[in-house]
Design an enzyme around this catalytic site. Structure first.
Site, PDB file in Angstrom:
ATOM      1  N   CYS A  24      13.939  11.393  -6.269  1.00 22.47           N
ATOM      2  CA  CYS A  24      14.580  10.401  -5.566  1.00 22.47           C
ATOM      3  C   CYS A  24      16.121  10.462  -5.466  1.00 22.47           C
ATOM      4  O   CYS A  24      16.569   9.794  -4.763  1.00 22.47           O
ATOM      5  CB  CYS A  24      14.034   9.049  -5.546  1.00 22.47           C
ATOM      6  N   HIS A  38      19.586   1.308  -6.004  1.00 20.25           N
ATOM      7  CA  HIS A  38      18.488   1.821  -5.513  1.00 20.25           C
ATOM      8  C   HIS A  38      17.296   1.168  -4.941  1.00 20.25           C
ATOM      9  O   HIS A  38      16.916   1.564  -3.933  1.00 20.25           O
ATOM     10  CB  HIS A  38      18.052   2.820  -6.865  1.00 20.25           C
ATOM     11  N   HIS A  83      12.078   4.067   1.931  1.00 22.43           N
ATOM     12  CA  HIS A  83      12.377   4.960   0.850  1.00 22.43           C
ATOM     13  C   HIS A  83      12.481   6.316   1.352  1.00 22.43           C
ATOM     14  O   HIS A  83      11.306   6.793   1.151  1.00 22.43           O
ATOM     15  CB  HIS A  83      11.730   4.643  -0.486  1.00 22.43           C
TER      16      HIS A  83
END
Length: 526
Positions: free
Chosen positions: A176, A308, A346
């Site tokens: 990620c 994040h 996401h």
């Protein structure tokens, strides 16, 4: 998009050696470009939708919602001179990266032809290529090119090949945090003098139900299908698609500056007793502390922090605690934070690009788009409950233009960067006289040229933007068979517009021989 400027000079921005973002293009869930994303973020639209037609729901625990990109199956193969057969052997992520790379370069005011032969780096942040199984094991035609078209390495090498670039070309995978790791690599290539510029791309496409199911059973996906970072009802994230490219170079070479990147830093959690996927507050805190010491920027300058913020049970508390420990203990005002994942989910390896896109939108408008799905702070995050850190749930005006960005990979690969808006004095957009202004451009279709010219004519006359358009279209762009121009003026008069097909395009000569009549060896040679 037009680059942001304010009336305040920034004395530190004088050397021209700073790394800047000068071009950006991308596609997001339910948003085909940056302009649509901007409108959707400010209108607080949830860009995550029901999954329709991608796959059958054979399992009860397979998520029902996802952030989905439109037109993954579309590709302008003619523009790149790619045959239909070859185009069908390229993974959809690669096709979109090609298109958005060209857009990002032109967004920087550069004709892609001007980069041909340059030592431009191409670095792509990617994790899963979910169409790989289809190309390798399910396509019965086995055309041979399949193995190239679905390779992750091709994501970078195809851009270098098509654009004629001779710099480093490779793919970075840190899950990620892949986008920021790719940007960090590009940053080093430019600062070392190895390259003048870099194309940083990223792609996340969700095409295989099994991957969604795996993440769901790992326990990180929201069973309700709503991503609620920092909220008391947070229950995980929603997977999302994004493809995007940014063009970075030194400020002295840039024709437009969206944001200045003073530094970027990475580290790794290393060993943890809790397991490889468990985030480390200590290491994240160390990353932030070392970052601001190294770049010489006081963390108190930060007025907004794009976290994040995955809305997972463990991730959000660990990240907020690290931010508080490193940046907020002696801070006199609350640090404002947010996570674009609340709006569009996401995008995993491409999530860093969605964060950068949101920050650039904030710089362009002077306002930070708000989080959605936030009602009250989590009970297990003290910094949120005592007000030391505050979630932006309404549009927030920017004043100083200093923003921090966090990005973490689930294996412990951490990255942090800051972006600073361009506070250099901007030349007035308004022309100094009433002289007509010629605008010229080209495109693949007549309709595209018409839409573009009408858009320019409908906006206030901007001499800097017109200059960028002239720079891009000074030379031919391969695949642009339509040309158009308009003449704009500041008086209340109708604009002149004309669009024509460019008939002088060089086409190959084809010799067609009938199957009837006389044939002989060497027929058609000369």
């Amino acid at each position: 998009m037009d680059s942001t400027a304010t009336s305040e000079p920034w004395d530190d921005f004088v050397s021209g050696e700073e790394i800047v973002i000068s071009g950006i293009a991308g596609r997001f869930p339910d948003s085909n470009n940056m302009d649509q994303l901007r409108e959707n973020l400010f209108n607080k639209i949830d860009l995550v939708t029901e999954i329709c037609g991608r796959w059958k729901r054979d399992y009860v625990d397979l998520p029902k919602r996802m952030g989905i990109i439109h037109n993954f199956d579309k590709f302008d193969a003619d523009f790149f001179g790619i045959s239909s057969q070859e185009a069908h052997t390229l993974a959809p992520e690669i096709r979109m990266l090609l298109e958005h790379a060209s857009e990002a370069i032109m967004d920087a005011g550069i004709n892609p032809k001007q980069l041909r032969g340059k030592n431009t780096a191409v670095i792509i942040g990617s994790s899963f290529c979910e169409t790989q199984s289809k190309f390798l094991y399910e396509d019965l035609e086995m055309r041979g090119l399949n193995i190239i078209g679905c390779s992750k390495s091709t994501m970078a090498s195809m851009l270098s090949y098509q654009l004629g670039l001779n710099g480093p070309s490779y793919v970075v995978d840190t899950a990620c945090s892949s986008t920021l790791y790719a940007l960090a690599a590009g940053y080093r290539h430019i600062m070392s003098g190895e390259c003048e510029d870099a194309i940083i791309g990223t792609a996340s496409g969700c095409f295989h139900a099994t991957i969604n199911l795996q993440f769901a059973r790992l326990g990180v996906l929201s069973p309700t299908g709503y991503c609620k970072p920092f909220d008391t009802n947070a229950d995980g994230y929603v997977r999302s698609e994004t493809v995007g490219v940014i063009y970075v170079q030194k400020a002295k070479n840039a024709k437009r500056i969206y944001a200045i990147c003073p530094h970027i830093k990475t580290n790794s959690d290393g060993y943890k007793e809790e397991g490889i996927t468990y985030p480390s507050t200590k290491i994240q805190s160390t990353l932030l502390s070392e970052y601001y010491q190294e770049c010489g920027i006081s963390p108190f300058c930060l007025e907004y922090f794009e976290a994040h913020g995955t809305a997972t049970k463990i991730g959000d508390p660990q990240e907020i605690n690290a931010i508080y420990n490193a940046l907020c203990k002696d801070r006199k005002t609350p640090l404002m934070i947010g996570s674009v994942k609340s709006n569009l989910g996401h995008a995993e390896p491409a999530s860093g690009f969605t964060q950068i896109a949101k920050v650039i939108i904030a710089f362009e408008t002077g306002i930070v788009p708000p989080n959605i799905h936030y009602t009250s702070p989590r009970n297990d995050i003290d910094a949120l409950r005592n007000g030391a850190i505050h979630v932006v749930d309404e549009p927030m005006p920017l004043k100083s233009g200093y923003v921090g960005i966090n990005s973490f990979g689930f294996g412990g690969s951490n990255a942090h960067m800051s972006l600073i808006w361009n506070r250099k004095h901007k030349i007035s957009n308004e022309p100094k006289d009433d002289s007509p202004r010629l605008v010229i451009l080209s495109g693949c279709t007549e309709e595209l040229v018409k839409v573009f010219l009408n858009n320019v004519a409908s906006c206030p006359l901007n001499v800097e933007y017109i200059r960028l358009l002239h720079d891009i279209h000074t030379d031919n762009i391969n695949g642009h068979s339509w040309r158009g121009f308009t003449i704009l003026n500041t008086l209340q008069q109708d604009s002149i517009m004309e669009i024509q097909n460019y008939e002088n395009i060089k086409r190959p000569i084809w010799f067609v021989f009938t199957s009837l009549g006389s044939q002989w060896p060497g027929m058609g040679t000369y």
